[in-house]
Design a protein around this motif. Structure first.
Motif, PDB file in Angstrom:
ATOM      1  N   ALA A  76       0.833  -1.101   0.024  1.00  0.00           N
ATOM      2  CA  ALA A  76      -0.172   0.144   0.021  1.00  0.00           C
ATOM      3  C   ALA A  76       0.838   1.310   0.098  1.00  0.00           C
ATOM      4  CB  ALA A  76      -0.955  -0.043   0.874  1.00  0.00           C
ATOM      5  N   THR A  77       2.126   1.171   0.748  1.00  0.00           N
ATOM      6  CA  THR A  77       2.821   2.467   0.435  1.00  0.00           C
ATOM      7  C   THR A  77       3.236   2.564  -0.579  1.00  0.00           C
ATOM      8  OG1 THR A  77       3.694   2.109   3.058  1.00  0.00           O
ATOM      9  CG2 THR A  77       5.059   3.262   1.457  1.00  0.00           C
ATOM     10  N   ALA A  78       4.014   1.546  -1.319  1.00  0.00           N
ATOM     11  CA  ALA A  78       4.237   1.682  -2.654  1.00  0.00           C
ATOM     12  C   ALA A  78       3.579   2.114  -3.800  1.00  0.00           C
ATOM     13  CB  ALA A  78       5.064   0.319  -3.134  1.00  0.00           C
ATOM     14  N   ALA A  79       2.105   1.845  -3.743  1.00  0.00           N
ATOM     15  CA  ALA A  79       1.101   2.309  -4.433  1.00  0.00           C
ATOM     16  C   ALA A  79       0.874   3.588  -4.098  1.00  0.00           C
ATOM     17  CB  ALA A  79      -0.379   1.590  -4.211  1.00  0.00           C
ATOM     18  N   ARG A  80       1.033   4.436  -3.050  1.00  0.00           N
ATOM     19  CA  ARG A  80       0.926   5.750  -2.801  1.00  0.00           C
ATOM     20  C   ARG A  80       2.104   6.621  -3.380  1.00  0.00           C
ATOM     21  NH1 ARG A  80      -2.486   7.948   1.597  1.00  0.00           N
ATOM     22  NH2 ARG A  80      -4.030   6.074   1.844  1.00  0.00           N
ATOM     23  N   LEU A  81       3.368   5.774  -3.792  1.00  0.00           N
ATOM     24  CA  LEU A  81       4.509   6.484  -4.211  1.00  0.00           C
ATOM     25  C   LEU A  81       4.893   6.091  -5.653  1.00  0.00           C
ATOM     26  CD1 LEU A  81       6.401   5.795  -1.001  1.00  0.00           C
ATOM     27  CD2 LEU A  81       5.073   8.045  -1.620  1.00  0.00           C
ATOM     28  N   PRO A  82       4.185   6.361  -6.476  1.00  0.00           N
ATOM     29  CA  PRO A  82       4.675   6.328  -7.780  1.00  0.00           C
ATOM     30  C   PRO A  82       6.022   7.283  -8.339  1.00  0.00           C
ATOM     31  CG  PRO A  82       2.628   7.491  -8.019  1.00  0.00           C
ATOM     32  CD  PRO A  82       2.926   7.084  -6.526  1.00  0.00           C
ATOM     33  N   TYR A  83       6.877   6.567  -9.136  1.00  0.00           N
ATOM     34  CA  TYR A  83       7.875   7.611  -9.263  1.00  0.00           C
ATOM     35  C   TYR A  83       7.809   9.059  -9.783  1.00  0.00           C
ATOM     36  CZ  TYR A  83      10.604   3.487  -7.422  1.00  0.00           C
ATOM     37  OH  TYR A  83      11.132   2.504  -6.778  1.00  0.00           O
ATOM     38  N   PRO A  84       7.068   9.106 -10.836  1.00  0.00           N
ATOM     39  CA  PRO A  84       6.946  10.513 -11.302  1.00  0.00           C
ATOM     40  C   PRO A  84       6.381  11.581 -10.404  1.00  0.00           C
ATOM     41  CG  PRO A  84       6.101   9.216 -12.773  1.00  0.00           C
ATOM     42  CD  PRO A  84       6.291   8.152 -11.679  1.00  0.00           C
ATOM     43  N   ALA A  85       5.585  11.016  -9.335  1.00  0.00           N
ATOM     44  CA  ALA A  85       5.049  11.877  -8.237  1.00  0.00           C
ATOM     45  C   ALA A  85       6.116  11.933  -7.288  1.00  0.00           C
ATOM     46  CB  ALA A  85       3.742  11.278  -7.521  1.00  0.00           C
ATOM     47  N   LEU A  86       6.864  10.987  -7.061  1.00  0.00           N
ATOM     48  CA  LEU A  86       8.006  11.266  -5.934  1.00  0.00           C
ATOM     49  C   LEU A  86       9.092  12.347  -6.339  1.00  0.00           C
ATOM     50  CD1 LEU A  86       9.133   7.668  -4.559  1.00  0.00           C
ATOM     51  CD2 LEU A  86       8.531   9.733  -3.189  1.00  0.00           C
ATOM     52  N   VAL A  87       9.502  12.234  -7.713  1.00  0.00           N
ATOM     53  CA  VAL A  87      10.516  13.057  -8.367  1.00  0.00           C
ATOM     54  C   VAL A  87       9.843  14.454  -8.080  1.00  0.00           C
ATOM     55  CG1 VAL A  87      11.767  13.862 -10.228  1.00  0.00           C
ATOM     56  CG2 VAL A  87      11.747  11.372  -9.666  1.00  0.00           C
ATOM     57  N   HIS A  88       8.583  14.793  -8.308  1.00  0.00           N
ATOM     58  CA  HIS A  88       7.999  15.914  -8.335  1.00  0.00           C
ATOM     59  C   HIS A  88       8.184  16.429  -6.926  1.00  0.00           C
ATOM     60  CE1 HIS A  88       5.362  19.362  -9.346  1.00  0.00           C
ATOM     61  NE2 HIS A  88       4.729  19.042  -7.967  1.00  0.00           N
ATOM     62  N   ALA A  89       7.671  15.650  -6.016  1.00  0.00           N
ATOM     63  CA  ALA A  89       7.668  15.937  -4.606  1.00  0.00           C
ATOM     64  C   ALA A  89       9.126  16.165  -4.106  1.00  0.00           C
ATOM     65  CB  ALA A  89       7.104  14.848  -3.887  1.00  0.00           C
ATOM     66  N   VAL A  90      10.057  15.610  -4.599  1.00  0.00           N
ATOM     67  CA  VAL A  90      11.654  15.838  -4.157  1.00  0.00           C
ATOM     68  C   VAL A  90      11.926  17.101  -4.497  1.00  0.00           C
ATOM     69  CG1 VAL A  90      13.929  15.350  -4.754  1.00  0.00           C
ATOM     70  CG2 VAL A  90      12.223  13.445  -4.042  1.00  0.00           C
ATOM     71  N   GLN A  91      11.606  17.525  -6.060  1.00  0.00           N
ATOM     72  CA  GLN A  91      11.740  18.834  -6.390  1.00  0.00           C
ATOM     73  C   GLN A  91      11.201  19.799  -5.538  1.00  0.00           C
ATOM     74  OE1 GLN A  91      10.535  17.697 -10.307  1.00  0.00           O
ATOM     75  NE2 GLN A  91      12.355  18.394 -11.151  1.00  0.00           N
ATOM     76  N   ALA A  92       9.868  19.732  -5.212  1.00  0.00           N
ATOM     77  CA  ALA A  92       9.161  20.667  -4.229  1.00  0.00           C
ATOM     78  C   ALA A  92      10.114  20.901  -2.939  1.00  0.00           C
ATOM     79  CB  ALA A  92       7.725  20.366  -4.215  1.00  0.00           C
ATOM     80  N   VAL A  93      10.351  19.797  -2.272  1.00  0.00           N
ATOM     81  CA  VAL A  93      11.051  19.830  -1.121  1.00  0.00           C
ATOM     82  C   VAL A  93      12.078  20.819  -1.203  1.00  0.00           C
ATOM     83  CG1 VAL A  93      12.315  18.686   0.705  1.00  0.00           C
ATOM     84  CG2 VAL A  93       9.949  17.927   0.030  1.00  0.00           C
ATOM     85  N   LEU A  94      12.894  20.484  -2.206  1.00  0.00           N
ATOM     86  CA  LEU A  94      14.246  21.427  -2.553  1.00  0.00           C
ATOM     87  C   LEU A  94      14.027  22.896  -2.659  1.00  0.00           C
ATOM     88  CD1 LEU A  94      16.250  18.962  -5.057  1.00  0.00           C
ATOM     89  CD2 LEU A  94      16.798  19.537  -2.598  1.00  0.00           C
ATOM     90  N   ARG A  95      12.607  23.199  -3.198  1.00  0.00           N
ATOM     91  CA  ARG A  95      12.361  24.545  -3.406  1.00  0.00           C
ATOM     92  C   ARG A  95      11.742  25.224  -2.008  1.00  0.00           C
ATOM     93  NH1 ARG A  95      10.590  22.275  -8.447  1.00  0.00           N
ATOM     94  NH2 ARG A  95       8.485  22.381  -7.684  1.00  0.00           N
ATOM     95  N   ASP A  96      11.290  24.427  -1.055  1.00  0.00           N
ATOM     96  CA  ASP A  96      10.272  25.153  -0.207  1.00  0.00           C
ATOM     97  C   ASP A  96      11.055  25.631   1.131  1.00  0.00           C
ATOM     98  OD1 ASP A  96       8.252  25.451   1.650  1.00  0.00           O
ATOM     99  OD2 ASP A  96       7.487  23.471   1.451  1.00  0.00           O
ATOM    100  N   PRO A  97      11.138  26.836   1.198  1.00  0.00           N
ATOM    101  CA  PRO A  97      11.998  27.350   2.509  1.00  0.00           C
ATOM    102  C   PRO A  97      11.513  27.108   3.896  1.00  0.00           C
ATOM    103  CG  PRO A  97      10.385  29.075   1.351  1.00  0.00           C
ATOM    104  CD  PRO A  97      10.465  27.857   0.662  1.00  0.00           C
TER     105      PRO A  97
END
Length: 302
Positions: free
Chosen positions: A10-31
């Motif tokens: 169930a955890t893997a189903a919530r974490l598709p790679y395109p969404a994860l990459v987008h989330a990683v980029q968002a974290v890097l930009r978020d002050p």
């Protein structure tokens, strides 16, 4: 608010790679993102307990896992534990995610992002050294996010190598198990090392157009890459860290005697930074960071 307790699937189903990459980029930009130093508590017998908190303006997370190197090659995973996600406004738990699944998938997503930005030859062939959970997650992430057609797999476990090769073929990739990863470096411009990092697994010098994601060693005492290989990448190409914390944790770099203080991290080098014309091999050294777990929690919540 109901609490979701998610198992590995169930955890893997919530974490598709395109969404994860987008989330990683968002974290890097978020002050608003804050990531305190993680606690690493040695345990008797050579294991370690990791406590890794992070937060933003909406949620706070803690990853609580054990790392047990003695489990390598057994039926028990080397990483076990959970990621607990809290709502900051109410203090309630929102999610409990499977810790090993989060670790494997967010690490692969960070490596994929680095490869998308810095790999001179993103079509491969790809060499994966280490056929455990991280080997599988990197295979699946790179197959989704890069124009791959071919993969080589090296592992000290023949059974694990064949199992990962079968998965690669399911993904439509031409696949070969190799016994000598150093020899395979000559034909593979994409490389991932994801072993238990108890000894050097790559010694040969990489191609000038190589991208190497080294993720197995995440403490000063761990190592996957020979010092000469690391120094070659620093001298003739580029070494990039996943985060500044890796300057204190990257055994591959520290044991090679690199001056880590001046090395850039992923957040320092966004796409289009003007360095695209640089040549030589790229070594991406990843040690992990609770900010990546926060990114996974954001993706899982949606």
């Amino acid at each position: 608010m109901s609490l979701a307790l998610l198992d590995a699937a169930a955890t893997a189903a919530r974490l598709p790679y395109p969404a994860l990459v987008h989330a990683v980029q968002a974290v890097l930009r978020d002050p608003a993102v804050q990531v305190p130093l993680r606690l690493v508590q040695p345990l008797p017998g050579g294991a370690s307990l990791f406590v890794m908190p992070a937060l933003d303006g909406r949620i706070a997370i803690t990853k609580l896992i054990t790392f047990t190197p003695a489990n390598a090659g057994s039926a028990r995973p080397t990483i076990q534990g959970d990621v607990v996600v809290f709502d900051i406004a109410t203090g309630e738990r929102r999610l409990v995610l499977d810790g090993p699944t989060v670790t494997a998938r967010r690490t692969a997503a960070v490596s994929l992002l680095a490869a998308q930005r810095f790999a001179p030859q993103p079509a491969g062939p790809l060499l994966i050294v280490g056929a455990g959970a991280q080997g599988r997650s990197h295979l699946e992430a790179f197959a989704q996010g890069l124009p791959l057609a071919e993969v080589r797999i090296a592992s000290r476990s023949a059974a694990s190598a064949e199992s990962l090769a079968a998965r690669a073929r399911e993904l439509g990739l031409r696949t070969r198990v190799v016994s000598d990863p150093d020899a395979a470096l000559a034909e593979c411009p994409l490389v991932v090392t994801c072993t238990p990092a108890s000894s050097i697994v790559l010694s040969a010098l990489p191609r000038p157009d190589a991208f190497i994601a080294a993720v197995g060693a995440f403490t000063p005492g761990m190592v996957e890459l020979a010092p000469d290989l690391v120094r070659h990448c620093a001298r003739h190409g580029r070494v990039v860290l996943d985060t500044p914390d890796a300057r204190h944790e990257a055994g591959d770099l520290l044991q090679a005697g690199l001056d880590v203080a001046g090395l850039a991290a992923l957040a320092d080098l966004p796409r289009g930074d003007g360095n695209e014309a640089r040549t030589g091999p790229v070594l991406f050294k990843s040690c992990g960071w609770a900010g990546w777990d926060l990114a996974a929690a954001r993706a899982a919540i949606g």
